[in-house]
Design a protein around this motif. Structure first.
Motif, PDB file in Angstrom:
ATOM      1  N   VAL A 298       0.958  -1.220   0.010  1.00  0.00           N
ATOM      2  CA  VAL A 298       0.058  -0.002   0.035  1.00  0.00           C
ATOM      3  C   VAL A 298       1.100   1.222   0.005  1.00  0.00           C
ATOM      4  CG1 VAL A 298      -2.094  -1.012   1.165  1.00  0.00           C
ATOM      5  CG2 VAL A 298      -0.161  -0.021   2.519  1.00  0.00           C
ATOM      6  N   PHE A 299       0.320   2.380  -0.409  1.00  0.00           N
ATOM      7  CA  PHE A 299       0.939   3.675  -0.384  1.00  0.00           C
ATOM      8  C   PHE A 299       1.263   4.154   0.913  1.00  0.00           C
ATOM      9  CE2 PHE A 299      -0.893   4.113  -4.838  1.00  0.00           C
ATOM     10  CZ  PHE A 299       0.231   3.736  -5.519  1.00  0.00           C
TER      11      PHE A 299
ATOM     12  N   VAL B  67      -7.230  -6.455  10.947  1.00  0.00           N
ATOM     13  CA  VAL B  67      -8.396  -6.739  10.622  1.00  0.00           C
ATOM     14  C   VAL B  67      -8.685  -6.517   9.185  1.00  0.00           C
ATOM     15  CG1 VAL B  67     -10.904  -6.501  10.886  1.00  0.00           C
ATOM     16  CG2 VAL B  67      -9.583  -6.351  12.634  1.00  0.00           C
ATOM     17  N   ALA B  68      -8.169  -5.364   8.440  1.00  0.00           N
ATOM     18  CA  ALA B  68      -8.342  -5.392   6.979  1.00  0.00           C
ATOM     19  C   ALA B  68      -7.396  -6.359   6.187  1.00  0.00           C
ATOM     20  CB  ALA B  68      -8.040  -3.687   6.502  1.00  0.00           C
ATOM     21  N   ASN B  69      -6.250  -6.555   6.907  1.00  0.00           N
ATOM     22  CA  ASN B  69      -5.190  -7.379   6.192  1.00  0.00           C
ATOM     23  C   ASN B  69      -5.830  -8.667   6.287  1.00  0.00           C
ATOM     24  OD1 ASN B  69      -2.533  -7.546   4.984  1.00  0.00           O
ATOM     25  ND2 ASN B  69      -1.939  -8.448   6.938  1.00  0.00           N
TER      26      ASN B  69
ATOM     27  N   LEU C 247     -10.416  -6.118  -4.997  1.00  0.00           N
ATOM     28  CA  LEU C 247     -10.102  -4.542  -4.868  1.00  0.00           C
ATOM     29  C   LEU C 247     -10.712  -3.983  -3.870  1.00  0.00           C
ATOM     30  CD1 LEU C 247     -10.255  -3.996  -8.828  1.00  0.00           C
ATOM     31  CD2 LEU C 247      -8.371  -3.972  -7.514  1.00  0.00           C
ATOM     32  N   ASP C 248     -11.825  -4.332  -3.438  1.00  0.00           N
ATOM     33  CA  ASP C 248     -12.711  -3.604  -2.277  1.00  0.00           C
ATOM     34  C   ASP C 248     -11.885  -3.749  -1.214  1.00  0.00           C
ATOM     35  OD1 ASP C 248     -14.604  -2.862  -3.872  1.00  0.00           O
ATOM     36  OD2 ASP C 248     -15.913  -4.409  -3.665  1.00  0.00           O
ATOM     37  N   LYS C 249     -11.279  -4.892  -0.883  1.00  0.00           N
ATOM     38  CA  LYS C 249     -10.429  -5.042   0.712  1.00  0.00           C
ATOM     39  C   LYS C 249      -9.152  -4.548   0.500  1.00  0.00           C
ATOM     40  CE  LYS C 249     -13.710  -7.605   2.294  1.00  0.00           C
ATOM     41  NZ  LYS C 249     -14.556  -7.114   3.421  1.00  0.00           N
ATOM     42  N   TRP C 250      -8.474  -4.616  -0.699  1.00  0.00           N
ATOM     43  CA  TRP C 250      -7.257  -3.628  -1.006  1.00  0.00           C
ATOM     44  C   TRP C 250      -7.611  -2.163  -0.490  1.00  0.00           C
ATOM     45  CZ3 TRP C 250      -3.788  -4.364  -5.949  1.00  0.00           C
ATOM     46  CH2 TRP C 250      -2.503  -3.891  -5.613  1.00  0.00           C
ATOM     47  N   ASP C 251      -8.711  -1.627  -1.434  1.00  0.00           N
ATOM     48  CA  ASP C 251      -8.765  -0.283  -1.084  1.00  0.00           C
ATOM     49  C   ASP C 251      -9.113   0.260   0.352  1.00  0.00           C
ATOM     50  OD1 ASP C 251      -8.714   0.335  -3.772  1.00  0.00           O
ATOM     51  OD2 ASP C 251     -10.608   0.444  -3.915  1.00  0.00           O
ATOM     52  N   TYR C 252      -9.738  -0.850   1.186  1.00  0.00           N
ATOM     53  CA  TYR C 252     -10.322  -0.752   2.580  1.00  0.00           C
ATOM     54  C   TYR C 252      -8.710  -0.928   3.583  1.00  0.00           C
ATOM     55  CZ  TYR C 252     -12.446  -1.502   7.084  1.00  0.00           C
ATOM     56  OH  TYR C 252     -12.442  -1.275   8.570  1.00  0.00           O
ATOM     57  N   LEU C 253      -7.705  -1.782   2.985  1.00  0.00           N
ATOM     58  CA  LEU C 253      -6.514  -1.842   3.771  1.00  0.00           C
ATOM     59  C   LEU C 253      -5.833  -0.463   3.450  1.00  0.00           C
ATOM     60  CD1 LEU C 253      -4.340  -3.376   5.390  1.00  0.00           C
ATOM     61  CD2 LEU C 253      -3.578  -4.355   3.271  1.00  0.00           C
ATOM     62  N   GLN C 254      -5.573  -0.080   2.324  1.00  0.00           N
ATOM     63  CA  GLN C 254      -5.282   1.302   1.927  1.00  0.00           C
ATOM     64  C   GLN C 254      -5.652   2.326   2.899  1.00  0.00           C
ATOM     65  OE1 GLN C 254      -2.375   2.509  -0.610  1.00  0.00           O
ATOM     66  NE2 GLN C 254      -2.550   3.842   1.153  1.00  0.00           N
ATOM     67  N   ALA C 255      -6.908   2.689   3.090  1.00  0.00           N
ATOM     68  CA  ALA C 255      -7.516   3.485   3.859  1.00  0.00           C
ATOM     69  C   ALA C 255      -7.266   3.321   5.182  1.00  0.00           C
ATOM     70  CB  ALA C 255      -8.997   3.392   3.503  1.00  0.00           C
ATOM     71  N   MET C 256      -7.241   2.157   5.904  1.00  0.00           N
ATOM     72  CA  MET C 256      -6.786   2.034   7.157  1.00  0.00           C
ATOM     73  C   MET C 256      -5.084   2.423   7.563  1.00  0.00           C
ATOM     74  SD  MET C 256      -9.199   1.063   8.731  1.00  0.00           S
ATOM     75  CE  MET C 256     -10.360   2.041   7.868  1.00  0.00           C
ATOM     76  N   VAL C 257      -4.434   1.979   6.574  1.00  0.00           N
ATOM     77  CA  VAL C 257      -3.039   2.420   6.686  1.00  0.00           C
ATOM     78  C   VAL C 257      -2.822   3.990   6.602  1.00  0.00           C
ATOM     79  CG1 VAL C 257      -0.797   2.234   5.705  1.00  0.00           C
ATOM     80  CG2 VAL C 257      -2.208   0.228   6.025  1.00  0.00           C
ATOM     81  N   SER C 258      -3.612   4.536   5.587  1.00  0.00           N
ATOM     82  CA  SER C 258      -3.402   6.215   5.539  1.00  0.00           C
ATOM     83  C   SER C 258      -4.116   6.698   6.846  1.00  0.00           C
ATOM     84  CB  SER C 258      -4.321   6.424   4.231  1.00  0.00           C
ATOM     85  OG  SER C 258      -3.870   5.754   3.158  1.00  0.00           O
TER      86      SER C 258
ATOM     87  N   ASN D 167     -15.990   5.521  -2.479  1.00  0.00           N
ATOM     88  CA  ASN D 167     -16.108   4.174  -2.788  1.00  0.00           C
ATOM     89  C   ASN D 167     -15.863   3.180  -1.607  1.00  0.00           C
ATOM     90  OD1 ASN D 167     -13.566   4.539  -3.436  1.00  0.00           O
ATOM     91  ND2 ASN D 167     -13.328   2.546  -4.694  1.00  0.00           N
ATOM     92  N   VAL D 168     -14.908   3.904  -0.586  1.00  0.00           N
ATOM     93  CA  VAL D 168     -14.387   2.844   0.578  1.00  0.00           C
ATOM     94  C   VAL D 168     -15.326   3.396   1.724  1.00  0.00           C
ATOM     95  CG1 VAL D 168     -12.548   2.331   2.119  1.00  0.00           C
ATOM     96  CG2 VAL D 168     -12.300   3.048  -0.341  1.00  0.00           C
ATOM     97  N   LEU D 169     -16.072   2.143   2.244  1.00  0.00           N
ATOM     98  CA  LEU D 169     -16.890   2.279   3.349  1.00  0.00           C
ATOM     99  C   LEU D 169     -16.120   1.926   4.759  1.00  0.00           C
ATOM    100  CD1 LEU D 169     -20.073   0.574   1.980  1.00  0.00           C
ATOM    101  CD2 LEU D 169     -19.519   3.113   1.952  1.00  0.00           C
ATOM    102  N   ILE D 170     -16.075   2.879   5.471  1.00  0.00           N
ATOM    103  CA  ILE D 170     -15.271   2.464   6.862  1.00  0.00           C
ATOM    104  C   ILE D 170     -16.348   2.876   7.780  1.00  0.00           C
ATOM    105  CG2 ILE D 170     -13.149   3.231   5.846  1.00  0.00           C
ATOM    106  CD1 ILE D 170     -13.295   5.978   7.351  1.00  0.00           C
TER     107      ILE D 170
END
Length: 599
Positions: A112-113, A300-302, A317-328, A340-343
């Motif tokens: 992730v970035f 949890v996201a991982n 892709l949805d789970k990958w976006d969610y992991l990126q959001a949690m790390v950010s 598009n990412v629901l947290i």
């Protein structure tokens, strides 16, 4: 007659003298960098992850198992003891107070970035080919820029400006139309940020869409609106592959100072337990630090991404976006999350950036302006009866601030009386420290016995007394005379007072200003303060030699008005002025009046 041993004790310092090593070394330079994946692994003592079963089964939100930290969890004992009592660190064996803490790591299923360096990642992608990772400059221009960047006389600021020129050059070339890579011939378009993602736009090149991204885009929710056949997302895995093939010369040309693949997370360092303490509430619940909660959400996201890795591309892709959001959000909790990412919206949690930035962050709150002992702060007021090197300290402050004075033949009777008075009666003492390293607080009724047992070599933490050395400071400290050394004069009332002549170096006035006082705790510090910071040694400013400590403003005007040749006073007014100049208790022998009649 004193023995030689007694004389030696009298000269013993309260702190060992610092002697510099003859074989000292000079630091030539320092370089800061982000941690690579191998650095994270080398620094870590354990891997932190969610277990779905096995030896230590637990739910996703549990930190403790029957009151003990879960092994492999966020409070793993190998990262430091989580409890103050009854636990020791499994790595160094230290207690809660002694163990500095140790790192762990979380291994991410997909890279992730690092949101803190997203703009840097974007700049690099603008300059390199997305196929072969070569710079999008012809050989002559590239060599010319590299020669300028390697110039040893070029300052870091100018190198940064040169790097921005290179990025602008490549961006200008790509924004007008797609350009061909000088090495592989691949067409490269404009790279931009859209909705939290990096997009490579090849609209003007006429190329077909890359095969490896067709399936990913077909499952994207916004594929119809944002993406066409010549536009695709640069996901972290693709960017990591590009960065790994960038040559060291190109890294030098972009003034990176290190490898660019470090700007993408594959493994996340888990900070020690010591900096994110856990507070157990009862046997089953605990209050966890925000950083621990952020790391739990990443785990949890991982785990969710791991479970869908073999399923369809759209779920991945949805789970990958969610992991990126949690790390950010872990790096910076103010990051804007794509729609598009629901947290889950729970209590607001701070990220790592909040620990560093702002007034209460690590730099301003704990390093630049950290709380310190043996200091006082209150409102200031004038007192013309004080000497210019004196400061009047309220008795209430003198009862709290102490100085460790070593017992000698000259002061043993004075210190015995201080011990008898104890901490609540001025002048008294708070603690006695013995030569064997033990100490005794003077709170009980045993003070008389302790006073009688006081011997040469003991250290008594006594209250401040007249003549003690203190440092006086007014913020903001803009020049060296903003902090100077004064002598204490303990007086009643509740403000710090000093002579008005010393207002100028502090830039102080008496409209509610507050000032700070610091009490040096060793004889060496007192001597250094008197020598370097004494008011009598700082009468002139080093800027232009102008006198700073002198009568100014009201002080000077009043002295002129009351001493004018044509000014006359009657007996009552003159007596009142005389009482102002002393402490109103002295007997004043009035001189013969200049005019007897008419009045």
């Amino acid at each position: 007659m004193q023995t030689s041993q007694q004389k030696t004790l009298d000269l013993t310092y309260t702190k060992p003298l610092y002697v510099e090593d003859a074989d000292h070394r000079t630091i030539e330079s320092m370089q800061f960098s982000t941690m690579s994946q191998s650095d994270v692994l080398n620094a870590a003592e354990c891997q932190v992850q969610l277990h779905d079963g096995g030896e230590y089964p637990r739910k996703e939100n549990e930190y403790y198992d029957h009151g003990n930290p879960v092994r492999g969890g966020l409070l793993d004992p190998r990262m430091g003891p989580a409890k103050k009592f009854g636990m020791a660190c499994e790595t160094c064996g230290g207690s809660f107070n002694d163990c500095p803490g140790h790192f762990g790591y979380i291994s991410l299923e997909l890279p992730v970035f690092n949101v803190g360096y997203l703009s840097t990642v974007l700049d690099i992608l603008k300059c390199v080919c997305k196929s072969c990772s070569h710079m999008l400059l012809d050989k002559e221009l590239r060599d010319d820029y590299l020669r300028k960047m390697r110039n040893p006389k070029l300052s870091p600021l100018k190198k940064t400006a040169l790097m921005k020129t290179i990025v602008k050059k490549c961006s200008t070339m790509a924004s007008g139309k797609s350009i061909k890579c000088p090495r592989c011939g691949e067409m490269n378009g404009m790279v931009k940020k859209e909705g939290g993602c990096l997009v490579h736009d090849q609209t003007k090149s006429g190329n077909d869409f890359p095969n490896d991204c067709q399936s990913a885009i077909s499952h994207t929710k916004d594929s119809r609106t944002h993406i066409n056949r010549s536009t695709y997302y640069l996901n972290p895995a693709k960017v990591l592959k590009i960065f790994k093939h960038i040559s060291d010369k190109d890294c030098e040309l972009l003034y990176l100072g290190d490898r660019p693949e470090k700007l993408i997370f594959e493994k996340i360092a888990v900070p020690p337990v010591a900096i994110r303490p856990s507070v157990p509430v009862d046997g089953t619940n605990s209050n966890e630090d925000d950083i621990s909660e952020r790391l739990r959400l990443i785990m949890v996201a991982n785990a969710a991404l791991r479970n869908v890795m073999l399923e369809g591309m759209s779920k991945r892709l949805d789970k990958w976006d969610y992991l990126q959001a949690m790390v950010s959000l872990y790096v910076n909790s103010d990051t804007r999350i794509p729609s598009n990412v629901l947290i889950e919206v729970g209590k607001p949690l701070s990220g790592m950036t909040h620990r560093l930035n702002g007034k209460n962050g690590r730099f301003r709150g704990n390093l630049s302006a950290k709380r310190s002992e043996y200091t006082a702060r209150t409102v200031i007021s004038p007192d013309p009866n004080l000497k210019i090197n004196e400061v009047a300290v309220p008795t209430r402050m003198a009862l709290i601030l102490t100085f460790p004075e070593r017992v000698t033949h000259h002061n043993i009777e004075k210190l015995k009386q201080c011990v008898r008075n104890g901490p609540l009666k001025y002048p008294g003492a708070k603690m006695v420290r013995y030569p064997d390293g033990t100490s005794k607080m003077l709170q009980g009724n045993y003070r008389k016995r302790v006073a009688e047992e006081l011997t040469i070599g003991c250290i008594v933490d006594r209250h401040l007394e007249d003549g003690d050395v203190v440092l006086f400071n007014r913020q903001p400290s803009l020049h060296r005379m903003s902090i100077m050394c004064h002598r204490v004069r303990v007086m009643p009332w509740r403000t710090l007072r000093f002579n008005e002549s010393v207002c100028n170096p502090y830039n102080a006035d008496f409209d509610g200003d507050e000032m700070n006082m610091h009490v040096p705790q060793t004889e060496e510090a007192r001597t250094e303060a008197l020598t370097l910071l004494g008011v009598q040694n700082n009468l002139c400013t080093p800027k232009n030699g102008e006198i700073l400590v002198a009568s100014t403003q009201d002080f000077l005007t009043t002295a002129f008005l009351i001493t004018r040749r044509d000014t006359f006073y009657d007996r009552a007014t003159f007596s009142l002025l005389c009482s102002y100049m002393g402490d109103a208790m002295d007997s004043v022998d009035l001189p013969t009046p200049a005019i007897l009649k008419v009045r």
